[in-house]
Design an enzyme around this catalytic site. Sequence first.
Site, PDB file in Angstrom:
ATOM      1  N   GLY A 178       8.066   1.320   8.888  1.00  0.00           N
ATOM      2  CA  GLY A 178       6.996   2.454   8.948  1.00  0.00           C
ATOM      3  C   GLY A 178       6.820   2.459  10.351  1.00  0.00           C
ATOM      4  O   GLY A 178       6.839   1.766  11.238  1.00  0.00           O
ATOM      5  N   HIS A 238       0.854  -1.175   0.020  1.00  0.00           N
ATOM      6  CA  HIS A 238       0.044   0.136  -0.141  1.00  0.00           C
ATOM      7  C   HIS A 238       0.920   1.339  -0.091  1.00  0.00           C
ATOM      8  O   HIS A 238       2.109   1.079   0.051  1.00  0.00           O
ATOM      9  CB  HIS A 238      -0.898  -0.108   1.318  1.00  0.00           C
ATOM     10  N   HIS A 257       4.239   1.443   2.301  1.00  0.00           N
ATOM     11  CA  HIS A 257       5.177   0.551   1.784  1.00  0.00           C
ATOM     12  C   HIS A 257       5.881   1.280   0.661  1.00  0.00           C
ATOM     13  O   HIS A 257       7.028   1.354   0.502  1.00  0.00           O
ATOM     14  CB  HIS A 257       4.877  -0.766   1.120  1.00  0.00           C
TER      15      HIS A 257
HETATM   16  O1  PAF Z   1       5.814  -5.324   9.173  1.00  0.00           O
HETATM   17  C1  PAF Z   1       5.924  -6.256   8.439  1.00  0.00           C
HETATM   18  O2  PAF Z   1       5.360  -6.373   7.627  1.00  0.00           O
HETATM   19  C2  PAF Z   1       6.461  -7.418   8.985  1.00  0.00           C
HETATM   20  O3  PAF Z   1       6.422  -7.480  10.421  1.00  0.00           O
HETATM   21  C3  PAF Z   1       8.037  -7.533   8.396  1.00  0.00           C
HETATM   22  C4  PAF Z   1       8.859  -6.536   9.285  1.00  0.00           C
HETATM   23  C5  PAF Z   1       8.124  -7.721   7.018  1.00  0.00           C
HETATM   24  C6  PAF Z   1       8.551  -8.936   9.022  1.00  0.00           C
HETATM   25  O4  PAF Z   1       7.864  -9.980   8.487  1.00  0.00           O
END
Ligand code: PAF
Length: 272
Positions: free
Chosen positions: A147, A34, A37
């Site tokens: 984030g 989203h 990210h």
């Molecule tokens: O925040 C996330 O999406 C997950 O906890 C991560 C950091 C990718 C670890 O699987």
Amino acid sequence: MKIIRNINTLTKHLELLKKNKIKIGFVPTMGGIHQGHQSLISNSKNKKLYTITSIFVNPSQFNDKKDYFNYPRNLNNDLKKIKKCNCDLVFIPVIKDIYPKKIYVKKIVKEYRNILCDNFRPGHFDGVTTVVKRLFSIIKPDFAFFGEKDFQQLMIIKKMVTILNLPIKIIGCESVRNKNGLSFSSRFNLFKKGQKNILKKIGNIINRNLKKNSKNFNINLLLKELKKIKINKIEYIEIRNDKTLHISRNNPRLFISLYIDNVRIIDNFKLY
Ligand code: PAF
């Protein structure tokens, strides 16, 4: 944009980058890409880093099997969104790459535990640190981006890097919020229309309360309003110091976790 699924291919490619002294920025994700990210990827690109995003739904961080199986997965959509940010490489490992023998977790960080999400998702943060450590050991990034939406996770990962003395700079990035003021979450993809309306109402209530008086934020008033729209499963609403995570009105941040039906949402809001 390169897409690599094989760990040996990735290692060879990384060796080339290292040889050429190219600095790497890493954005680990579980997919469900989203705007949040995408902003992490853009942050890395803005620093002129060779940017690697991983997509791996990590089984060891789900304390609820159903939650793991229901987690939103849509690889084609994710790749399109990642490509839009000019990401250089996407790594999509399989379980055997990350856990060659068996799925395990190791407790690495003891700080910032037994509070907030750790109280409600036992073992979750051990799963997170285990997988992030493993991904760091494969990719060996110079920078990694996380984030602030998952604020406790960010603090725990920073602590892990200190404990393990890893030469990686962890960059915490501000949440990207939707028009109702809530941080984007992969789990929003699970909502049907009625649930989206509830989400909207929650966002409006929180933000109305924040506008009223964020310095002396009144948790009881917020609770009352959420109950009025029948949000009954609230795990926590707390104000904590965002440097220590102690309950405090110094450097205060509001932390919230609640459910819409069986979907859990978390968010946090800086109050200073
Ligand atoms: O925040 C996330 O999406 C997950 O906890 C991560 C950091 C990718 C670890 O699987």
